[in-house]
Design an enzyme around this catalytic site. Structure first.
Site, PDB file in Angstrom:
ATOM      1  N   TYR A  27       9.801 -23.833 -23.350  1.00 39.89           N
ATOM      2  CA  TYR A  27       9.444 -24.823 -22.322  1.00 39.89           C
ATOM      3  C   TYR A  27      10.157 -24.516 -20.997  1.00 39.89           C
ATOM      4  O   TYR A  27       9.535 -24.528 -19.926  1.00 39.89           O
ATOM      5  CB  TYR A  27       9.852 -26.199 -22.850  1.00 39.89           C
ATOM      6  CG  TYR A  27       9.515 -27.386 -21.989  1.00 39.89           C
ATOM      7  CD1 TYR A  27       8.236 -27.944 -22.010  1.00 39.89           C
ATOM      8  CD2 TYR A  27      10.474 -27.979 -21.168  1.00 39.89           C
ATOM      9  CE1 TYR A  27       7.930 -29.056 -21.241  1.00 39.89           C
ATOM     10  CE2 TYR A  27      10.181 -29.088 -20.398  1.00 39.89           C
ATOM     11  CZ  TYR A  27       8.908 -29.623 -20.434  1.00 39.89           C
ATOM     12  OH  TYR A  27       8.613 -30.727 -19.669  1.00 39.89           O
ATOM     13  N   LYS A  78       8.483 -23.574 -17.435  1.00 43.48           N
ATOM     14  CA  LYS A  78       8.711 -24.428 -16.264  1.00 43.48           C
ATOM     15  C   LYS A  78       9.387 -23.644 -15.131  1.00 43.48           C
ATOM     16  O   LYS A  78       9.101 -23.885 -13.956  1.00 43.48           O
ATOM     17  CB  LYS A  78       9.540 -25.655 -16.667  1.00 43.48           C
ATOM     18  CG  LYS A  78       8.800 -26.611 -17.607  1.00 43.48           C
ATOM     19  CD  LYS A  78       7.519 -27.144 -16.985  1.00 43.48           C
ATOM     20  CE  LYS A  78       6.866 -28.249 -17.797  1.00 43.48           C
ATOM     21  NZ  LYS A  78       5.616 -28.738 -17.200  1.00 43.48           N
TER      22      LYS A  78
HETATM   23  P1  NAP Z   1       2.470 -36.573 -22.518  1.00 38.02           P
HETATM   24  O1  NAP Z   1       2.689 -38.046 -22.440  1.00 38.02           O
HETATM   25  O2  NAP Z   1       2.728 -35.864 -23.797  1.00 38.02           O
HETATM   26  O3  NAP Z   1       0.954 -36.272 -22.022  1.00 38.02           O
HETATM   27  C1  NAP Z   1       0.492 -34.953 -22.019  1.00 38.02           C
HETATM   28  C2  NAP Z   1      -0.870 -34.889 -21.355  1.00 38.02           C
HETATM   29  O4  NAP Z   1      -1.287 -33.517 -21.302  1.00 38.02           O
HETATM   30  C3  NAP Z   1      -1.942 -35.644 -22.123  1.00 38.02           C
HETATM   31  O5  NAP Z   1      -2.836 -36.208 -21.193  1.00 38.02           O
HETATM   32  C4  NAP Z   1      -2.639 -34.532 -22.924  1.00 38.02           C
HETATM   33  O6  NAP Z   1      -4.007 -34.829 -23.214  1.00 38.02           O
HETATM   34  C5  NAP Z   1      -2.569 -33.387 -21.927  1.00 38.02           C
HETATM   35  N1  NAP Z   1      -2.665 -32.053 -22.522  1.00 38.02           N
HETATM   36  C6  NAP Z   1      -1.873 -31.490 -23.466  1.00 38.02           C
HETATM   37  N2  NAP Z   1      -2.275 -30.231 -23.733  1.00 38.02           N
HETATM   38  C7  NAP Z   1      -3.343 -29.986 -22.925  1.00 38.02           C
HETATM   39  C8  NAP Z   1      -4.198 -28.872 -22.725  1.00 38.02           C
HETATM   40  N3  NAP Z   1      -4.029 -27.720 -23.401  1.00 38.02           N
HETATM   41  N4  NAP Z   1      -5.208 -28.984 -21.825  1.00 38.02           N
HETATM   42  C9  NAP Z   1      -5.394 -30.127 -21.123  1.00 38.02           C
HETATM   43  N5  NAP Z   1      -4.614 -31.217 -21.268  1.00 38.02           N
HETATM   44  C10 NAP Z   1      -3.602 -31.147 -22.166  1.00 38.02           C
HETATM   45  O7  NAP Z   1       3.365 -35.796 -21.427  1.00 38.02           O
HETATM   46  P2  NAP Z   1       4.170 -36.364 -20.151  1.00 38.02           P
HETATM   47  O8  NAP Z   1       5.521 -36.759 -20.598  1.00 38.02           O
HETATM   48  O9  NAP Z   1       3.330 -37.306 -19.399  1.00 38.02           O
HETATM   49  O10 NAP Z   1       4.340 -35.007 -19.320  1.00 38.02           O
HETATM   50  C11 NAP Z   1       3.473 -34.632 -18.258  1.00 38.02           C
HETATM   51  C12 NAP Z   1       4.059 -33.411 -17.560  1.00 38.02           C
HETATM   52  O11 NAP Z   1       5.363 -33.716 -17.065  1.00 38.02           O
HETATM   53  C13 NAP Z   1       4.212 -32.195 -18.481  1.00 38.02           C
HETATM   54  O12 NAP Z   1       3.943 -31.012 -17.772  1.00 38.02           O
HETATM   55  C14 NAP Z   1       5.681 -32.241 -18.846  1.00 38.02           C
HETATM   56  O13 NAP Z   1       6.173 -30.986 -19.200  1.00 38.02           O
HETATM   57  C15 NAP Z   1       6.282 -32.750 -17.536  1.00 38.02           C
HETATM   58  N6  NAP Z   1       7.598 -33.352 -17.695  1.00 38.02           N
HETATM   59  C16 NAP Z   1       7.768 -34.474 -18.455  1.00 38.02           C
HETATM   60  C17 NAP Z   1       9.040 -35.020 -18.569  1.00 38.02           C
HETATM   61  C18 NAP Z   1       9.311 -36.262 -19.378  1.00 38.02           C
HETATM   62  O14 NAP Z   1      10.497 -36.638 -19.480  1.00 38.02           O
HETATM   63  N7  NAP Z   1       8.314 -36.936 -19.918  1.00 38.02           N
HETATM   64  C19 NAP Z   1      10.128 -34.413 -17.917  1.00 38.02           C
HETATM   65  C20 NAP Z   1       9.914 -33.270 -17.176  1.00 38.02           C
HETATM   66  C21 NAP Z   1       8.642 -32.756 -17.047  1.00 38.02           C
HETATM   67  P3  NAP Z   1      -4.436 -35.709 -24.532  1.00 38.02           P
HETATM   68  O15 NAP Z   1      -4.054 -37.148 -24.229  1.00 38.02           O
HETATM   69  O16 NAP Z   1      -5.915 -35.514 -24.584  1.00 38.02           O
HETATM   70  O17 NAP Z   1      -3.695 -35.158 -25.689  1.00 38.02           O
END
Ligand code: NAP
Length: 246
Positions: free
Chosen positions: A154, A158
């Site tokens: 990851y 990133k």
């Molecule tokens: P999440 O709640 O797990 O949601 C992930 C989203 O990505 C869902 O809409 C999922 O669709 C979609 N997805 C997954 N694989 C995909 C693919 N191959 N093609 C198209 N869509 C796909 O994640 P989140 O926490 O909101 O994170 C969003 C972004 O922020 C990510 O890039 C993550 O790395 C980054 N981020 C998050 C955090 C954190 O603390 N949460 C921190 C740093 C960075 P489905 O609903 O259809 O499964």
């Protein structure tokens, strides 16, 4: 305000992507809600946006697949007329210490989190160059800046996004297109829901503000970069992490 602009938000069915899509729609943008599995949530969001008076579409596409990413961008252009804002948000985790990480878990995270960003950018940039304007916002992570035990795959993806952001900013800045990254810290979504309470407390203590973030905090930063407020900002990584990575 973003009235008349069209935004593609990848992974917009849940979590941070959903908050971004809601924020941009509230500002008047037409929205493409991309998802991979969660059709019901994506369709629900589209209905919500239509009641706000914006145009919206749900498009299923696995962004790690070059041709599905192409279809996502081309359908947006055909049905909504342009791609003015691309938010590369979709991402996954497959955590494990390096000495135990499987090749499959390494590859899948790179395919979705890094190649997926390239795929969407690759098909969007020619359209933006033609229209001589555009905003690309890539969601990276504090893990890409600092590293994080258990997340070599990851963190590598990133960190790769940051290199891609800076390179692309230099390649297409002269065409009126800005390219930036946002590095969230710990945001409460499905992705982080499974972490033990004790670990969440430790993370909270590692922030200057002493609290975890909400998806809306990231959405506000995206709206800032996507609007006229972001006009003269490119090639940057904006940390939205309550004061973790500094
Ligand atoms: P999440 O709640 O797990 O949601 C992930 C989203 O990505 C869902 O809409 C999922 O669709 C979609 N997805 C997954 N694989 C995909 C693919 N191959 N093609 C198209 N869509 C796909 O994640 P989140 O926490 O909101 O994170 C969003 C972004 O922020 C990510 O890039 C993550 O790395 C980054 N981020 C998050 C955090 C954190 O603390 N949460 C921190 C740093 C960075 P489905 O609903 O259809 O499964």
């Amino acid at each position: 305000m973003l009235k008349g602009k069209t935004a593609v938000v990848t992974g917009a069915s849940r979590g941070i992507g959903k908050a971004i899509a809601v924020k941009l729609a509230e500002q008047g943008a037409n929205i493409v809600v991309n998802y991979i599995n969660n059709k019901d949530e994506a369709d629900k969001l589209v209905k919500e946006f239509e009641t706000l008076g914006t145009k919206a579409l749900a498009i299923q596409a696995d962004i790690s697949d070059f041709s599905q990413a192409k279809n996502l961008i081309n359908r947006t252009k055909e049905e909504l007329g342009a791609v003015d804002i691309l938010v590369n948000n979709a991402g996954i985790t497959r955590d494990g210490l390096v000495m135990r990480m499987t090749e499959e878990d390494f590859d899948r995270v790179i395919e979705v989190n890094l190649k997926g960003v390239f795929n969407c950018i690759r098909h969007t940039v020619p359209l933006m160059v033609k229209q001589r304007s555009g905003r690309i916002i890539n969601i990276t992570s504090v893990a890409g800046l600092l590293g994080n035990p258990g997340q070599a795959n990851y963190s590598a993806a990133k960190a790769g996004i940051i290199g891609m952001t800076k390179t692309l900013a230099k390649e297409i800045g002269s065409r009126g297109i800005t390219v930036n990254a946002i590095a969230p810290g710990f945001i409460e979504t499905d992705m982080t829901a499974e972490l033990a309470d004790k670990l969440k407390e430790t993370i909270k203590d590692s922030t200057a503000l002493g609290k975890l973030g909400k998806p809306e905090n990231i959405a506000d930063a995206v709206a800032f970069l996507a609007g006229s407020t972001g006009e003269y900002i490119t090639g940057q990584v904006l940390s939205v992490d309550g004061g973790m990575a500094f």
